[in-house]
Design a protein around this motif. Structure first.
Motif, short mmCIF file in Angstrom:
data_model
loop_
_atom_site.label_atom_id
_atom_site.label_comp_id
_atom_site.label_asym_id
_atom_site.label_seq_id
_atom_site.Cartn_x
_atom_site.Cartn_y
_atom_site.Cartn_z
N VAL A 173 0.85 -1.19 0.00
CA VAL A 173 0.00 0.00 0.00
C VAL A 173 0.88 1.23 0.00
CG1 VAL A 173 -1.73 1.30 1.28
CG2 VAL A 173 -1.86 -1.19 1.22
N GLY A 174 0.58 2.19 -0.86
CA GLY A 174 1.34 3.44 -0.90
C GLY A 174 2.45 3.41 -1.93
N LYS A 175 3.39 4.34 -1.78
CA LYS A 175 4.47 4.47 -2.74
C LYS A 175 5.48 3.33 -2.60
CE LYS A 175 4.20 9.54 -2.86
NZ LYS A 175 4.93 10.80 -2.64
N THR A 176 6.09 2.97 -3.72
CA THR A 176 7.12 1.93 -3.72
C THR A 176 8.36 2.44 -3.00
OG1 THR A 176 6.32 1.14 -5.86
CG2 THR A 176 8.51 0.42 -5.19
N MET A 177 8.93 1.59 -2.15
CA MET A 177 10.13 1.99 -1.41
C MET A 177 11.32 2.10 -2.36
SD MET A 177 9.95 -0.19 2.10
CE MET A 177 8.41 -0.40 2.99
N LEU A 178 12.08 3.15 -2.20
CA LEU A 178 13.27 3.35 -3.02
C LEU A 178 14.38 2.42 -2.57
CD1 LEU A 178 13.29 7.27 -3.09
CD2 LEU A 178 12.45 5.73 -4.88
N ASP A 179 15.27 2.09 -3.50
CA ASP A 179 16.44 1.30 -3.15
C ASP A 179 17.23 2.03 -2.07
OD1 ASP A 179 15.78 -0.59 -5.00
OD2 ASP A 179 17.12 0.18 -6.56
N GLY A 180 17.62 1.28 -1.06
CA GLY A 180 18.39 1.88 0.02
C GLY A 180 17.54 2.43 1.15
N PHE A 181 16.21 2.45 0.99
CA PHE A 181 15.34 3.00 2.03
C PHE A 181 15.52 2.26 3.35
CE2 PHE A 181 11.37 2.63 4.43
CZ PHE A 181 11.08 3.96 4.68
N TYR A 182 15.57 0.92 3.26
CA TYR A 182 15.70 0.14 4.49
C TYR A 182 16.99 0.46 5.21
CZ TYR A 182 16.57 -3.78 7.60
OH TYR A 182 16.88 -4.55 8.71
N TRP A 183 18.07 0.57 4.44
CA TRP A 183 19.35 0.83 5.09
C TRP A 183 19.42 2.23 5.68
CZ3 TRP A 183 21.29 -3.40 6.37
CH2 TRP A 183 21.18 -4.52 5.55
N ASP A 184 18.73 3.18 5.07
CA ASP A 184 18.62 4.50 5.68
C ASP A 184 17.90 4.40 7.02
OD1 ASP A 184 19.90 5.74 3.60
OD2 ASP A 184 18.06 6.22 2.51
N MET A 185 16.86 3.56 7.07
CA MET A 185 16.12 3.36 8.32
C MET A 185 17.01 2.69 9.37
SD MET A 185 12.85 4.33 8.23
CE MET A 185 11.91 3.21 9.25
N VAL A 186 17.76 1.68 8.97
CA VAL A 186 18.68 1.00 9.89
C VAL A 186 19.67 2.00 10.47
CG1 VAL A 186 20.57 -0.67 10.04
CG2 VAL A 186 18.47 -1.26 8.81
N ASN A 187 20.22 2.83 9.61
CA ASN A 187 21.19 3.83 10.06
C ASN A 187 20.55 4.82 11.02
OD1 ASN A 187 23.93 4.45 9.85
ND2 ASN A 187 23.55 6.13 8.43
N GLN A 188 19.29 5.15 10.75
CA GLN A 188 18.57 6.10 11.60
C GLN A 188 18.29 5.51 12.98
OE1 GLN A 188 15.18 7.74 9.60
NE2 GLN A 188 14.40 8.78 11.39
N VAL A 189 17.94 4.21 13.02
CA VAL A 189 17.59 3.55 14.29
C VAL A 189 18.81 3.18 15.10
CG1 VAL A 189 16.46 1.53 15.32
CG2 VAL A 189 15.41 2.67 13.35
N PHE A 190 19.84 2.62 14.43
CA PHE A 190 20.99 2.07 15.15
C PHE A 190 22.25 2.91 15.05
CE2 PHE A 190 18.27 -1.58 14.13
CZ PHE A 190 18.10 -2.13 15.39
#
Length: 576
Positions: free
Chosen positions: A94-111
């Motif tokens: 649902v919603g916009k397609t996640m861009l390549d690297g989005f997950y790793w940006d999130m990982v960097n933001q969290v950890f």
């Protein structure tokens, strides 16, 4: 250097793979994975390829894809799943397609780093620590699972209780990379049309009670047998663990085949498999050559089904055939039981409330300070202003607020905290169902208010999106009715009254006519049904009629029954 530019091996802390795995992901210990096949020795299986399934999905042939997934017994070590499972999950996104690297940006933001931490990761509070099943993941694989779940918890703060989320993450990681796994899980927690993963304690309870209800009808002999084994106690405690028969009990090859279907069809696959387990269990333990001892079952009834699942005496194909051959167990029927159970539990929680909170009856559901601000947002509208004029009261603002507070007190408590917004009014947007749908159909819930040319004011709180009129069942046919038991009718003038769903009291003898909440097409809108329609409006939103109906047991909402619409207003709730 941006995160998405970092090499894959630096990103994950594990040995990352190429796009297509040969079989399992590198963070899997394959030494104890048994590979079962249902094909006779020496005969090459005639199995569909990923391209075959992908073609069906791209063409929107969901029913054909469903049949292929059910019937093709790909071996546990088949490389097809590294492509198949991400594609199945992606169709629910649902919603916009996640861009390549989005997950790793999130990982960097969290950890603060993309390296896997050496110390254990603190898991979100919605995880059930007793069911963090790793299956065949290595130590690094488990750390990856912990990280995916933690990032998902950060991205989805609305998840409050989801014990199945971790095991499903672990299963996905057997066949794909960390980033792909996150994208799959994000797709599974988002959709509204299908349930894949429950995310609150209420919905978790709804699922096991739904299984228990449908089992009483479709696995009746097994339920009766279990009841006799419970030594006079109710079998509820057995059904509370229903999903762990599958996720925690089945051998891995069986579980993988179940998930092939689950990622396409949703939680109804688990419902069917749980019934199949009950049917096969009863057949096995009551057979003449069974090694199961009756006294042993009675003495450890809560563990009888998990033990049976661990050594299930049928192949994965036989398990699925049993599950999908249960007659008259349609998605529509399952949804109806699920929604009815959900509404009964919600009504009980509203009536009883948490034990630690003692509230005065006189203040129940009165607007909070935030709610009162939200009420003010509605008081400018024509329909409500004219209620005060009709009442011939000089202090207009007081009457407006009184009418609105009355209506507000009838709304579900959680909705009163959201700001109302006028989505559609015939005065500004014209009298057309097409315009109505364009402006309203994606909002959930909505509040409809009608003012007739005879000055009656009434309406309905509609719990589901009007877009659901377009949804189709397993046969490709549009649903005639949709909605849930939170839907209710109301009248504001000349009388003030609320007419809730008749099933809210928990009456189990109600028929199908009591669940006809909402219906719509290009020619009309209907709310309530069964021996009449509570509210019906034509395609020009000019004429309508109102009758008593079985869904709400309401009187006609205006004296003449037929009415001409002066104004229709529809409200949504920002953020709901």
């Amino acid at each position: 250097m941006p995160v998405n530019a970092i090499g894959a091996e630096q990103l994950s802390g594990i040995e990352e793979e190429s796009d297509i795995y040969e079989a399992f992901a590198p963070h899997v210990d394959t030494s104890n994975i048994s590979v079962l096949t249902d094909t006779p020795p020496g005969k090459k299986p005639n199995l569909k390829s990923f391209q075959d399934v992908q073609s069906l999905i791209q063409q929107g042939k969901k029913r054909e894809a469903k049949i292929v997934l059910r019937e093709n017994s790909w071996p546990t070590n088949s490389p097809i799943r590294s492509q198949l499972w991400p594609a199945l999950c992606a169709q629910h996104h649902v919603g916009k397609t996640m861009l390549d690297g989005f997950y790793w940006d999130m990982v960097n933001q969290v950890f603060g780093t993309t390296e896997l931490p050496e110390k254990p990761i603190m898991l979100p509070p919605f995880v059930d620590s007793t069911h963090c099943l790793p299956y065949h993941l290595t130590r690094k694989g488990r750390a990856v699972a912990d990280r995916v779940v933690s990032v998902l918890g950060y991205a989805c703060p609305d998840i409050t209780y989801s014990p199945t989320l971790y095991p499903i993450t672990s299963i996905l990681l057997h066949f794909m990379s960390e980033e792909e796994c996150y994208h799959c899980m994000a797709s599974l927690v988002a959709p509204k049309e299908k349930v894949f993963i429950t995310q609150t304690k209420l919905l978790y309870e709804v699922t096991w009670k739904t299984v228990m209800q449908i089992a009483k009808k479709h696995a009746k002999s097994a339920v009766n047998y279990l009841s006799t084994m419970c030594n006079g106690q109710k079998p509820e405690s057995i059904f509370m663990d229903w999903c762990w028969w599958i996720l925690g009990g089945l051998p891995f090859p069986h579980l993988v085949r179940v998930m092939d279907c689950f990622f396409h069809e949703g939680i109804k696959v688990f419902y069917r498999v749980s019934l199949a387990i009950l049917i096969l269990f009863h057949k096995h333990v009551t057979s003449s050559n069974s090694e199961w001892d009756t006294d042993a079952i009675k003495n450890d009834i809560d563990n009888a089904l998990p033990k049976f699942c661990k050594n299930i005496p049928v192949s994965p194909a036989k398990l699925l055939r049993t599950a999908f051959s249960i007659r008259a167990l349609s998605s529509t029927y399952i949804s109806r039981v699920f929604l009815k159970t959900e509404m009964l539990l919600k009504s009980k929680s509203v009536l009883s409330g948490p034990k630690q909170m003692v509230r005065s009856r006189s203040s129940d559901n009165l607007p909070t300070s935030q709610s009162q601000i939200n009420v003010q947002m509605m008081s400018h509208t024509l329909t409500i202003r004219e209620v005060s004029v009709m009442c011939c009261i000089k202090r207009r603002s007081t009457v407006i607020k009184k009418c609105l507070f009355t209506l507000w007190s009838w709304l579900p408590v959680r909705i009163t905290m959201y700001q109302p917004i006028l989505l559609y009014t015939t005065e500004e947007h014209g009298c057309s169902l097409t315009t109505f749908y364009v402006r309203v159909e994606q909002h959930e819930p909505t509040l409809l208010m009608i003012k007739t040319c005879n000055n009656e004011v009434f309406g309905a709180y509609c719990s589901s999106r009007w877009f659901e009129r377009n949804l189709k069942d397993d046969r490709g046919q549009r649903q005639a009715y949709f909605g849930t038991g939170e839907t209710f009718l109301f009248s504001l003038y000349p009388e003030r009254a609320k007419y809730p769903w008749v099933g809210i009291e928990g009456d189990t003898g109600l028929g199908h006519a009591s669940e006809l909440f909402m219906a719509a097409d290009s020619k009309m809108i209907t709310i309530g049904g069964g021996e009449g329609q509570a509210i019906w409006m034509d395609e020009n939103i000019r004429f309508g009629k109102t009758d008593r109906c079985q869904t709400f047991n309401n009187p006609p909402l205006c004296a003449s029954g037929d009415f001409e619409i002066r104004v229709l207003e529809v409200y949504g709730f920002v953020g709901a």
